[in-house]
Every structure is written in structure tokens, then in C-alpha cells.
Scaffold this motif. Structure first.
Motif, PDB file in Angstrom:
ATOM      1  N   ARG A  41      -5.511  -6.083  13.324  1.00 43.07           N
ATOM      2  CA  ARG A  41      -5.320  -4.677  12.922  1.00 43.07           C
ATOM      3  C   ARG A  41      -4.033  -4.112  13.544  1.00 43.07           C
ATOM      4  NH1 ARG A  41      -4.136  -0.932  10.224  1.00 43.07           N
ATOM      5  NH2 ARG A  41      -4.914   1.161  10.571  1.00 43.07           N
ATOM      6  N   ALA A  42      -3.751  -4.499  14.783  1.00 42.75           N
ATOM      7  CA  ALA A  42      -2.527  -4.015  15.450  1.00 42.75           C
ATOM      8  C   ALA A  42      -1.285  -4.539  14.711  1.00 42.75           C
ATOM      9  CB  ALA A  42      -2.511  -4.444  16.916  1.00 42.75           C
ATOM     10  N   GLU A  43      -1.312  -5.812  14.315  1.00 39.09           N
ATOM     11  CA  GLU A  43      -0.171  -6.372  13.555  1.00 39.09           C
ATOM     12  C   GLU A  43       0.008  -5.610  12.245  1.00 39.09           C
ATOM     13  OE1 GLU A  43      -1.033 -10.565  13.071  1.00 39.09           O
ATOM     14  OE2 GLU A  43      -1.052 -10.818  15.247  1.00 39.09           O
ATOM     15  N   GLN A  44      -1.128  -5.346  11.589  1.00 40.90           N
ATOM     16  CA  GLN A  44      -1.078  -4.611  10.315  1.00 40.90           C
ATOM     17  C   GLN A  44      -0.498  -3.208  10.547  1.00 40.90           C
ATOM     18  OE1 GLN A  44      -4.901  -3.186   8.903  1.00 40.90           O
ATOM     19  NE2 GLN A  44      -4.589  -4.330   6.997  1.00 40.90           N
ATOM     20  N   ARG A  45      -0.937  -2.551  11.619  1.00 39.88           N
ATOM     21  CA  ARG A  45      -0.472  -1.185  11.897  1.00 39.88           C
ATOM     22  C   ARG A  45       1.040  -1.174  12.187  1.00 39.88           C
ATOM     23  NH1 ARG A  45      -4.290   2.695  13.541  1.00 39.88           N
ATOM     24  NH2 ARG A  45      -5.546   1.237  14.722  1.00 39.88           N
ATOM     25  N   MET A  46       1.516  -2.171  12.941  1.00 35.08           N
ATOM     26  CA  MET A  46       2.969  -2.238  13.209  1.00 35.08           C
ATOM     27  C   MET A  46       3.727  -2.459  11.896  1.00 35.08           C
ATOM     28  SD  MET A  46       3.468  -4.281  16.799  1.00 35.08           S
ATOM     29  CE  MET A  46       2.153  -5.495  16.750  1.00 35.08           C
ATOM     30  N   ASN A  47       3.183  -3.330  11.047  1.00 31.89           N
ATOM     31  CA  ASN A  47       3.866  -3.612   9.781  1.00 31.89           C
ATOM     32  C   ASN A  47       3.887  -2.405   8.853  1.00 31.89           C
ATOM     33  OD1 ASN A  47       5.001  -6.271   9.838  1.00 31.89           O
ATOM     34  ND2 ASN A  47       2.905  -7.016  10.085  1.00 31.89           N
ATOM     35  N   THR A  48       2.780  -1.666   8.780  1.00 30.93           N
ATOM     36  CA  THR A  48       2.784  -0.502   7.881  1.00 30.93           C
ATOM     37  C   THR A  48       3.710   0.583   8.442  1.00 30.93           C
ATOM     38  OG1 THR A  48       0.722   0.287   8.869  1.00 30.93           O
ATOM     39  CG2 THR A  48       0.530  -0.878   6.781  1.00 30.93           C
ATOM     40  N   ALA A  49       3.763   0.724   9.766  1.00 28.21           N
ATOM     41  CA  ALA A  49       4.675   1.715  10.363  1.00 28.21           C
ATOM     42  C   ALA A  49       6.130   1.342  10.042  1.00 28.21           C
ATOM     43  CB  ALA A  49       4.463   1.787  11.876  1.00 28.21           C
ATOM     44  N   MET A  50       6.461   0.061  10.162  1.00 30.26           N
ATOM     45  CA  MET A  50       7.848  -0.356   9.882  1.00 30.26           C
ATOM     46  C   MET A  50       8.163  -0.261   8.390  1.00 30.26           C
ATOM     47  SD  MET A  50       8.660  -3.329  12.663  1.00 30.26           S
ATOM     48  CE  MET A  50       7.228  -4.356  12.408  1.00 30.26           C
ATOM     49  N   ASP A  51       7.185  -0.536   7.522  1.00 29.01           N
ATOM     50  CA  ASP A  51       7.395  -0.360   6.073  1.00 29.01           C
ATOM     51  C   ASP A  51       7.721   1.103   5.776  1.00 29.01           C
ATOM     52  OD1 ASP A  51       6.805  -3.006   5.594  1.00 29.01           O
ATOM     53  OD2 ASP A  51       4.743  -2.636   4.916  1.00 29.01           O
ATOM     54  N   ASP A  52       6.961   1.992   6.398  1.00 33.34           N
ATOM     55  CA  ASP A  52       7.179   3.425   6.179  1.00 33.34           C
ATOM     56  C   ASP A  52       8.582   3.828   6.657  1.00 33.34           C
ATOM     57  OD1 ASP A  52       6.541   6.040   5.478  1.00 33.34           O
ATOM     58  OD2 ASP A  52       5.632   6.484   7.418  1.00 33.34           O
ATOM     59  N   LEU A  53       8.960   3.366   7.844  1.00 36.39           N
ATOM     60  CA  LEU A  53      10.302   3.684   8.366  1.00 36.39           C
ATOM     61  C   LEU A  53      11.381   3.181   7.406  1.00 36.39           C
ATOM     62  CD1 LEU A  53       9.837   2.812  12.161  1.00 36.39           C
ATOM     63  CD2 LEU A  53      10.341   5.088  11.224  1.00 36.39           C
ATOM     64  N   ASP A  54      11.162   1.997   6.856  1.00 39.44           N
ATOM     65  CA  ASP A  54      12.150   1.382   5.958  1.00 39.44           C
ATOM     66  C   ASP A  54      12.267   2.137   4.638  1.00 39.44           C
ATOM     67  OD1 ASP A  54      13.892  -0.928   5.268  1.00 39.44           O
ATOM     68  OD2 ASP A  54      12.352  -1.284   3.740  1.00 39.44           O
ATOM     69  N   LYS A  55      11.124   2.593   4.132  1.00 39.45           N
ATOM     70  CA  LYS A  55      11.117   3.164   2.770  1.00 39.45           C
ATOM     71  C   LYS A  55      11.331   4.671   2.739  1.00 39.45           C
ATOM     72  CE  LYS A  55       8.205  -0.193   0.391  1.00 39.45           C
ATOM     73  NZ  LYS A  55       7.571  -0.983   1.468  1.00 39.45           N
TER      74      LYS A  55
END
Ligand code: GSH
Length: 204
Positions: free
Chosen positions: A130-144
Motif C-alpha cells: 500500500r505504501a508503494e502504491q501511495r508513493m506512486n499515486t502521489a508521484m503520478d499526481d505531481l507529474d500530471k
């Protein structure tokens, strides 16, 4: 004034980067204090009941924490109106970006504790996933969704840049740039700032 903590902590580094960005880099003395998640550091608990880094001690010996409050204090002392703008719309956009960058750092630090500090055999695999998923969704949001905001030097872009540098340093296998070109280019540019170079992490 003094800031207690080591720049390996992304929160300490955010505060120091902000100090440089406000022109207060040479007014802040860094006092390197290490912390362990299982033992109190008595010097720090004398300054903050939470015993976490960073803590800023003002010239009048008042302790200020956490990193968000320290950054606000530094901007106030310097009369800086760009790190945390006054204007309502900009202000809450910047503070939300800061919360996103800090939240990313929070998860990354907790993940690192889980991997490196928790005794073998006690790791919680579902939590790590879940932590990996949360980091990935946060970085996706920052990117987009945050490219324009990341173009300004604010408490928000400082938090995002430092959180990403921490992930590079501690969790290099995340390879976050591969699918996030906007974020990669933001980080490459921001990392060239003097504030980032002066606080850069050195592998031990
Ligand atoms: N919200 C705090 C977080 C600070 C924090 O988590 N610091 C960590 C180091 S990265 C710490 O002091 N950990 C020691 C502990 O948990 O005892 C801030 O922004 O300053």
C-alpha cells in the motif's frame, strides 16, 4: 538560530532549503542530531515533546517545529512572500502541494523504517504494498496535475523536490522518472538550485 537534525531527513532538508531560498542560509546553524525510531534523543525531547527532527531554536531560544511551521517562521523573518504566498487562491494551492510533497516524504520515510529498521520477519507486506502504491499515486499526481505550480519556487515545490531526492537516495529501485517525464524535468531543474546543492545528500 539553529536547526537541529541531519539532512538525510527530508523534513530537515526542506527547512534548510527554505532557509537558503529566503536568504537566511548563513543565519541558520545546522546542529546535526540523529534520531532512532525506538529511542528518544534527550537533547531533542528537551526542545520538542515529540522528539522529532527538525526543530528550530530561535535566537531567543524558543523551539519551533514541525518543518511546515519552521518554513513559515523563516519566510516571516525574511519577509519572503513567495515561498508561502498571501493571496488566497495561490496560498492554498501552494499549501496543498506542500502537503502532497510532505505526504510523499512521510510514506517514503515510514517505508524506509519498515525495510531497514524493523526486525527481520516482522515486516508487514500488505502495508508495504500500500505504501508503494501511495508513493506512486502521489508521484503520478505531481507529474500530471502540478507542473505549472512546480515551476514556482514555493514551500510546495521545495517539498516535492526534496521528497523525490530522498526517494532517489533511499529507494532508488523505484525508478520513478521512467514514466513521469514532467516530474523528471522539474526535479532535474530544481536540483540545480543553490539551495539544493548546498544541502545535497552525500552517500555514507
Ligand atoms: N511532520 C514532521 C515529520 C518529522 C519526522 O518524521 N522526522 C523524522 C525523521 S525523517 C524523525 O524525527 N523520526 C524520529 C522518530 O520518529 O522518533 C515534520 O514535517 O517535521
Amino acid at each position: 538560530m539553529k536547526i537541529y537534525g541531519d539532512t538525510i531527513s527530508p523534513f530537515v532538508r526542506m527547512a534548510l532549503v527554505a532557509a537558503h531560498e529566503c536568504g537566511l542560509g548563513n543565519k541558520v546553524e545546522q546542529v546535526k542530531e540523529a534520531v532512532k525510531p525506538t529511542e528518544p534523543n534527550l537533547k531533542l525531547t528537551g526542545l520538542s515533546a515529540l522528539g522529532k527532527i527538525p526543530v528550530l531554536e530561535t535566537d531567543h531560544h524558543h523551539p519551533i517545529y514541525d518543518s511546515r511551521v519552521i518554513i513559515e517562521y523563516l519566510a516571516h523573518v525574511a519577509g519572503n512572500k513567495t515561498l508561502i504566498p498571501d493571496d488566497g487562491v495561490k496560498r492554498f494551492r501552494v499549501l496543498t502541494l506542500q502537503a502532497l510533497g510532505q505526504g510523499l516524504a512521510d510514506v517514503a520515510v515510514a517505508y524506509r523504517y519498515e525495510v531497514a529498521a524493523r526486525p527481520q520477519g516482522l515486516q508487514w507486506v500488505e502495508w508495504m504494498t500500500r505504501a508503494e502504491q501511495r508513493m506512486n499515486t502521489a508521484m503520478d499526481d505531481l507529474d500530471k496535475n502540478w507542473t505549472k505550480d512546480l515551476g514556482d519556487v514555493t514551500a510546495g515545490s521545495v517539498a516535492a523536490a526534496v521528497a523525490l531526492s530522498y526517494i532517489d537516495f533511499r529507494l532508488p529501485d523505484m525508478n520513478w522518472r521512467d514514466i513521469r517525464p514532467n516530474l523528471g524535468s522539474f526535479h532535474a531543474t530544481f536540483s540545480q538550485r543553490e539551495s539544493m546543492i548546498k544541502t545535497a545528500l552525500v552517500p555514507k
